[in-house]
Design an enzyme around this catalytic site. Structure first.
Site, PDB file in Angstrom:
ATOM      1  N   GLN A 185      43.349  32.335  40.976  1.00 19.78           N
ATOM      2  CA  GLN A 185      43.294  31.439  39.817  1.00 19.78           C
ATOM      3  C   GLN A 185      43.869  30.083  40.217  1.00 19.78           C
ATOM      4  O   GLN A 185      45.031  29.984  40.595  1.00 19.78           O
ATOM      5  CB  GLN A 185      44.099  32.050  38.667  1.00 19.78           C
TER       6      GLN A 185
ATOM      7  N   HIS B 122      38.344  30.844  39.637  1.00 21.29           N
ATOM      8  CA  HIS B 122      38.605  30.838  38.195  1.00 21.29           C
ATOM      9  C   HIS B 122      38.171  29.506  37.583  1.00 21.29           C
ATOM     10  O   HIS B 122      37.319  29.455  36.722  1.00 21.29           O
ATOM     11  CB  HIS B 122      40.079  31.131  37.872  1.00 21.29           C
TER      12      HIS B 122
ATOM     13  N   ASP C 226      35.622  30.993  34.978  1.00 17.73           N
ATOM     14  CA  ASP C 226      35.942  31.265  33.572  1.00 17.73           C
ATOM     15  C   ASP C 226      35.692  29.984  32.783  1.00 17.73           C
ATOM     16  O   ASP C 226      36.341  28.962  33.019  1.00 17.73           O
ATOM     17  CB  ASP C 226      37.406  31.692  33.442  1.00 17.73           C
TER      18      ASP C 226
ATOM     19  N   GLU D 245      32.688  34.235  33.450  1.00 20.67           N
ATOM     20  CA  GLU D 245      33.545  34.873  32.456  1.00 20.67           C
ATOM     21  C   GLU D 245      33.496  34.109  31.137  1.00 20.67           C
ATOM     22  O   GLU D 245      33.610  32.882  31.122  1.00 20.67           O
ATOM     23  CB  GLU D 245      34.978  34.918  32.982  1.00 20.67           C
TER      24      GLU D 245
ATOM     25  N   ASP E  86      35.769  38.583  28.048  1.00 27.38           N
ATOM     26  CA  ASP E  86      37.211  38.296  28.032  1.00 27.38           C
ATOM     27  C   ASP E  86      37.689  38.335  26.590  1.00 27.38           C
ATOM     28  O   ASP E  86      38.161  39.350  26.099  1.00 27.38           O
ATOM     29  CB  ASP E  86      37.481  36.952  28.695  1.00 27.38           C
TER      30      ASP E  86
ATOM     31  N   GLN F 141      37.081  41.872  31.549  1.00 28.62           N
ATOM     32  CA  GLN F 141      38.449  41.573  31.942  1.00 28.62           C
ATOM     33  C   GLN F 141      39.398  42.347  31.037  1.00 28.62           C
ATOM     34  O   GLN F 141      39.393  42.174  29.820  1.00 28.62           O
ATOM     35  CB  GLN F 141      38.820  40.097  31.862  1.00 28.62           C
TER      36      GLN F 141
ATOM     37  N   LYS G 145      42.772  42.400  30.022  1.00 28.73           N
ATOM     38  CA  LYS G 145      43.904  41.473  30.053  1.00 28.73           C
ATOM     39  C   LYS G 145      45.145  42.233  29.608  1.00 28.73           C
ATOM     40  O   LYS G 145      45.386  42.426  28.423  1.00 28.73           O
ATOM     41  CB  LYS G 145      43.609  40.271  29.160  1.00 28.73           C
TER      42      LYS G 145
ATOM     43  N   THR H 247      47.704  37.355  32.818  1.00 27.97           N
ATOM     44  CA  THR H 247      47.864  35.955  32.455  1.00 27.97           C
ATOM     45  C   THR H 247      48.833  35.256  33.393  1.00 27.97           C
ATOM     46  O   THR H 247      49.761  35.883  33.943  1.00 27.97           O
ATOM     47  CB  THR H 247      48.386  35.833  31.008  1.00 27.97           C
ATOM     48  N   CYS H 248      48.612  33.962  33.536  1.00 25.05           N
ATOM     49  CA  CYS H 248      49.541  33.117  34.281  1.00 25.05           C
ATOM     50  C   CYS H 248      50.909  33.084  33.615  1.00 25.05           C
ATOM     51  O   CYS H 248      51.902  32.727  34.254  1.00 25.05           O
ATOM     52  CB  CYS H 248      48.980  31.711  34.383  1.00 25.05           C
TER      53      CYS H 248
END
Length: 417
Positions: A177, A199, A242, A277, A311, A333, A335, A364-365
């Protein structure tokens, strides 16, 4: 039989996630970046500003034999939209875990992760507003505890044993990402031979451009950069973009026009495989399943090999099941913070496998190194199609955390046979 080990005490410490909580509605409405911040008013309930520091809560289970099992509560960057629960505040959630949940967990036998996870998720569901964030962190600690009691300390092995997974523990492809560094971080990914990239964070209309022109040029640049920087011809990464529903938004929701743009992106990516995505957002789960299914059939009818990934609106194990059962997408995805307790993530992955749909083990970041390492154990145990390098948006840190944890797990498993 493993010795009886129970929970003696539950502690919860507030902390930060590795990125930010961003008000997606405000950003899509035109909130402008000012350095690392955004100008403008928040629109999503729970936000006071368009961008706020992401939060975490470290859950620590002090066991009766003295071991301390740990997990981190977290939520996604774009919390509070797409069917997700509102953002949480670390101080409040930590206090609630210690005051309301802890008394119910005292004395709990931690040998069976699956049983304790289901039991705890039910307790959390009865009194917590941030149900998924809380269950996410507590279940990580319960998985850590079960691995400790088993004696091998391998969370991946606990998953294999309890779900009766026959496949061996193996490394799975990592998905990088790039964050806002859409060029420099791509270079880093290529140099480190990341299997799936970049990403792209295509989260504003200008990054798509009129008729997808800007995004098409970016995909061409990625393709050219791979050819320029790769050190061996056998390095053939998948290009995964994405687009946060913005291709569909740019076409006014037209399936045919959205497919036109995606086909152009596929040609731009050639000879690399392309994955898109969240190409459009239909506004609800059922509408999303229908729209993505129509888009996928349209593309396949034209001979396209682009993989479409769900997503938003795939936020629970039940949601994932419906997307997979309908064959609405090629991949989903999963998540992890959205699904709450980790047993739901494991169930969703295995459900995708049963339906021939590729599970993307995401997250997630905005989460933490601890939750990322736990997720890596899930990926190696279940054999996902690809796994997100997380946390953070700097790429290097998340990649090293996930890659190294996978390698540790696989190496230890072989040594302990």
């Amino acid at each position: 039989m493993a010795n009886l080990v129970t929970i003696h005490r539950v502690l919860a410490s507030p902390g930060f996630g590795s990125f930010f909580f961003d008000d997606q509605a405000a950003i899509k409405a035109g909130a402008q970046r000012e350095g690392a911040a955004y100008a403008g008013r928040a629109q999503t309930p729970g936000f006071k500003a368009v961008r706020e520091p992401s939060a975490s809560v470290s859950v620590m289970l002090v066991l009766s034999d003295g071991y301390i099992a740990k997990g981190d509560c977290a939520s996604v960057q774009y919390t509070g939209v797409g069917g997700r629960e509102p953002r949480f505040h670390a101080d409040q959630l930590a206090a609630q875990i210690e005051q309301q949940l802890a008394p119910h967990l005292s004395g709990l036998d931690v040998r069976s992760f699956r049983e304790t996870a289901i039991f705890t998720e039910t307790l959390i569901g009865e009194c917590f507003q941030s149900k998924r964030a809380a269950a996410y962190g507590v279940s990580q600690a319960l998985l850590d505890a079960a691995a400790h009691v088993a004696g091998h300390h391998l969370m991946a092995q606990v998953i294999k044993d309890e779900w009766r997974i026959k496949r061996p523990l193996e490394i799975v492809p990592i998905y990088g990402q790039c964050g806002d560094e859409r060029y420099t971080n791509v270079d880093k990914m290529i140099l480190k031979k990341v299997p799936v990239l970049p990403h792209g964070l295509i989260n504003t209309p200008d990054l798509v451009g009129a008729n997808g022109d800007t995004l098409e040029e970016y995909v061409k640049w990625v393709r050219a950069r791979v050819a320029q920087l790769r050190t061996s011809v056998d390095y053939d990464p998948v290009i995964h973009i994405d687009v946060y529903g913005l291709i569909g938004a740019s076409t006014g929701g037209s399936i045919e026009a959205t497919a036109d743009i995606i086909e152009r992106l596929e040609r731009a990516a050639d000879p690399h495989r392309l994955r898109i995505e969240h190409p459009l957002d239909a506004g609800s789960r059922d509408a999303q399943i229908e729209a993505l299914g129509t888009l996928r059939r349209t593309l396949k009818g034209r001979g396209s090999k682009v993989a479409i990934i769900a997503d938003e609106w795939a936020n629970t194990a039940d949601d994932v099941h419906l997307f997979a059962e309908a064959k609405a997408v090629d991949m989903v995805q999963i998540k992890t913070p959205d699904l709450g307790s980790l047993h739901n993530t494991i169930d969703a992955i295995l459900d995708c496998h049963r339906h021939g749909i590729g599970p993307v083990l995401g997250g997630t970041c905005a989460e933490t190194d601890l939750s990322a390492r736990t997720t890596a154990n899930i990926g190696t145990a279940t054999g996902v199609t690809q796994m997100l390098a997380k946390p953070g948006m700097g790429f290097d840190e998340g990649f090293s955390i996930v890659f190294n944890e996978m390698n540790r797990v696989v190496h230890l498993a072989k040594a302990l046979r």
